[in-house]
Motif scaffolding. Sequence first.
Motif, PDB file in Angstrom:
ATOM      1  N   ASP A 219      38.080  46.321  33.254  1.00 47.34           N
ATOM      2  CA  ASP A 219      39.084  46.121  34.301  1.00 47.34           C
ATOM      3  C   ASP A 219      38.687  44.896  35.123  1.00 47.34           C
ATOM      4  OD1 ASP A 219      40.660  46.264  36.633  1.00 47.34           O
ATOM      5  OD2 ASP A 219      40.758  48.443  36.535  1.00 47.34           O
ATOM      6  N   LEU A 220      39.563  43.903  35.188  1.00 47.35           N
ATOM      7  CA  LEU A 220      39.240  42.667  35.898  1.00 47.35           C
ATOM      8  C   LEU A 220      38.911  42.908  37.359  1.00 47.35           C
ATOM      9  CD1 LEU A 220      40.538  41.481  33.276  1.00 47.35           C
ATOM     10  CD2 LEU A 220      41.460  39.649  34.702  1.00 47.35           C
ATOM     11  N   SER A 221      39.480  43.972  37.950  1.00 46.99           N
ATOM     12  CA  SER A 221      39.261  44.221  39.374  1.00 46.99           C
ATOM     13  C   SER A 221      37.847  44.717  39.671  1.00 46.99           C
ATOM     14  CB  SER A 221      40.289  45.231  39.899  1.00 46.99           C
ATOM     15  OG  SER A 221      40.068  46.515  39.369  1.00 46.99           O
ATOM     16  N   THR A 222      37.066  45.049  38.636  1.00 42.87           N
ATOM     17  CA  THR A 222      35.686  45.491  38.839  1.00 42.87           C
ATOM     18  C   THR A 222      34.692  44.340  38.781  1.00 42.87           C
ATOM     19  OG1 THR A 222      35.214  45.889  36.482  1.00 42.87           O
ATOM     20  CG2 THR A 222      36.273  47.682  37.717  1.00 42.87           C
ATOM     21  N   MET A 223      35.141  43.144  38.405  1.00 38.81           N
ATOM     22  CA  MET A 223      34.236  42.036  38.103  1.00 38.81           C
ATOM     23  C   MET A 223      33.960  41.178  39.331  1.00 38.81           C
ATOM     24  SD  MET A 223      35.975  40.784  34.505  1.00 38.81           S
ATOM     25  CE  MET A 223      36.266  41.943  33.161  1.00 38.81           C
ATOM     26  N   ASP A 224      32.783  40.512  39.333  1.00 36.93           N
ATOM     27  CA  ASP A 224      32.563  39.507  40.359  1.00 36.93           C
ATOM     28  C   ASP A 224      33.467  38.308  40.053  1.00 36.93           C
ATOM     29  OD1 ASP A 224      31.313  37.841  38.420  1.00 36.93           O
ATOM     30  OD2 ASP A 224      29.328  38.559  38.950  1.00 36.93           O
ATOM     31  N   TYR A 225      33.628  37.428  41.035  1.00 35.27           N
ATOM     32  CA  TYR A 225      34.686  36.426  40.905  1.00 35.27           C
ATOM     33  C   TYR A 225      34.509  35.490  39.705  1.00 35.27           C
ATOM     34  CZ  TYR A 225      38.506  33.372  42.168  1.00 35.27           C
ATOM     35  OH  TYR A 225      39.688  32.659  42.136  1.00 35.27           O
ATOM     36  N   PRO A 226      33.329  34.958  39.429  1.00 31.78           N
ATOM     37  CA  PRO A 226      33.201  34.090  38.244  1.00 31.78           C
ATOM     38  C   PRO A 226      33.585  34.796  36.947  1.00 31.78           C
ATOM     39  CG  PRO A 226      31.323  33.783  39.694  1.00 31.78           C
ATOM     40  CD  PRO A 226      32.082  34.968  40.220  1.00 31.78           C
ATOM     41  N   ALA A 227      33.161  36.053  36.781  1.00 31.24           N
ATOM     42  CA  ALA A 227      33.520  36.809  35.585  1.00 31.24           C
ATOM     43  C   ALA A 227      35.015  37.104  35.569  1.00 31.24           C
ATOM     44  CB  ALA A 227      32.723  38.107  35.511  1.00 31.24           C
ATOM     45  N   PHE A 228      35.563  37.407  36.744  1.00 28.33           N
ATOM     46  CA  PHE A 228      36.997  37.652  36.849  1.00 28.33           C
ATOM     47  C   PHE A 228      37.795  36.436  36.380  1.00 28.33           C
ATOM     48  CE2 PHE A 228      40.785  36.776  39.360  1.00 28.33           C
ATOM     49  CZ  PHE A 228      41.581  37.882  39.074  1.00 28.33           C
ATOM     50  N   VAL A 229      37.447  35.262  36.870  1.00 26.73           N
ATOM     51  CA  VAL A 229      38.194  34.052  36.506  1.00 26.73           C
ATOM     52  C   VAL A 229      38.100  33.778  35.008  1.00 26.73           C
ATOM     53  CG1 VAL A 229      38.295  31.544  36.780  1.00 26.73           C
ATOM     54  CG2 VAL A 229      38.062  33.008  38.787  1.00 26.73           C
ATOM     55  N   ALA A 230      36.921  33.980  34.431  1.00 26.36           N
ATOM     56  CA  ALA A 230      36.758  33.754  32.991  1.00 26.36           C
ATOM     57  C   ALA A 230      37.669  34.692  32.193  1.00 26.36           C
ATOM     58  CB  ALA A 230      35.302  33.953  32.591  1.00 26.36           C
ATOM     59  N   ALA A 231      37.699  35.981  32.575  1.00 30.33           N
ATOM     60  CA  ALA A 231      38.558  36.937  31.885  1.00 30.33           C
ATOM     61  C   ALA A 231      40.031  36.638  32.136  1.00 30.33           C
ATOM     62  CB  ALA A 231      38.219  38.353  32.350  1.00 30.33           C
ATOM     63  N   TYR A 232      40.358  36.263  33.351  1.00 30.28           N
ATOM     64  CA  TYR A 232      41.729  35.924  33.750  1.00 30.28           C
ATOM     65  C   TYR A 232      42.261  34.754  32.924  1.00 30.28           C
ATOM     66  CZ  TYR A 232      45.368  34.680  37.251  1.00 30.28           C
ATOM     67  OH  TYR A 232      46.534  34.382  37.915  1.00 30.28           O
ATOM     68  N   ARG A 233      41.426  33.764  32.710  1.00 23.79           N
ATOM     69  CA  ARG A 233      41.828  32.613  31.904  1.00 23.79           C
ATOM     70  C   ARG A 233      42.114  33.038  30.461  1.00 23.79           C
ATOM     71  NH1 ARG A 233      40.717  27.421  33.831  1.00 23.79           N
ATOM     72  NH2 ARG A 233      40.347  26.723  31.702  1.00 23.79           N
ATOM     73  N   GLU A 234      41.354  33.989  29.950  1.00 23.89           N
ATOM     74  CA  GLU A 234      41.608  34.486  28.598  1.00 23.89           C
ATOM     75  C   GLU A 234      42.985  35.139  28.512  1.00 23.89           C
ATOM     76  OE1 GLU A 234      38.538  36.591  26.293  1.00 23.89           O
ATOM     77  OE2 GLU A 234      37.246  36.329  28.057  1.00 23.89           O
ATOM     78  N   VAL A 235      43.321  35.926  29.532  1.00 25.43           N
ATOM     79  CA  VAL A 235      44.618  36.601  29.547  1.00 25.43           C
ATOM     80  C   VAL A 235      45.746  35.573  29.568  1.00 25.43           C
ATOM     81  CG1 VAL A 235      46.130  38.148  30.834  1.00 25.43           C
ATOM     82  CG2 VAL A 235      43.685  38.645  30.680  1.00 25.43           C
TER      83      VAL A 235
END
Length: 347
Positions: A219-235
């Motif tokens: 779940d992206l909402s559980t990630m710290d911001y750098p990890a969130f952005v990396a996953a978000y870019r994949e989506v």
Amino acid sequence: MWTCWRSSLADLRDADFDLSVIGFDAGELAELLDPPQPGPPGGGAGSLAEQFMVPPFSTLNARDTAWQDRKKAWLALGIQSELGRDAPAFSSASDQQKADRGAPAQHRTSIFDPVLCELAYRWFCPADGLVLDPFAGGSVRGLVAARLGRQYIGMDLRAEQVQANRAQLDLLHAGDPAPAWHVGDSRKIGQHLADVEADFVFSCPPYANLERYSDDPADLSTMDYPAFVAAYREVISGAVGQIKPDRFACFVVGDVREKRGTGCYRNFVADTIEAFLDAGMQLYNEAILLTALGSLPIRAAKQFSASRKLGKAHQNVLVFVKGDWKRAVAACGDVEVSDELFPEPAT
């Protein structure tokens, strides 16, 4: 508002005031002072609201009475987009600790505006188009799409959210194309929905960890911001890969602050734009959505006095184009506005 402003201009004209000093040319003044009367749909006549539902400006006012009335009409159909997200959203470690002690956690689940859905579909999606939503939390984007005759395919990580969305399919009318909600990790949306060719990508992603939807590490909402952005870019990259050439995409986002440390904004809006650009789309429109104030006036004084942080009362509506914008516009066709979606009130 427009009637009042037009009346003021007319008063100035009648008083022989030189209206050219306010920056309009003669043609623009003629249109403002003597607007065309309403005509047939698609004919281009009538006020901006009559032609396009709301004026197509870069500021969209969800506080306006007409907007709020239309929102009430949508919700009166029975849409409950909060279902599936009605468990406490742990917005911080302290909230989790309070819950562990039996104290209530702070609930911050946001609900997407159905009027904004309607605008996005009418303005940027072909009348019989397919909408792809990679962050399908809540039912509203799917149900509004169906009532407007658009096919909708959404993906969400949580099975309970998808189940809650599907439970509202009975709100549709005969002939409405049923939304299809799928359970899955949207970072692999191209694998899960390999055959989908979307006419429009429309979503409201998690605002980093502002709201926490589950404890699933995916779940992206559980990630710290750098990890969130990396996953978000994949989506985003995967979703863009599912869009047909010469089509639009729209994400509704808002900046978020660091919860610890500086407390400054993370520049999430810019990160969203960069992700779309890197995925092969171009920024075509950006608008500010003025959101309903709710309890903000009560909270603003204390917040500002303690931190000098402004009360946030807007979101950013970002529209991107893939390919040729002229062909994308042609694919959308004329904007059609109708009140036939809503049943007549009982008398």
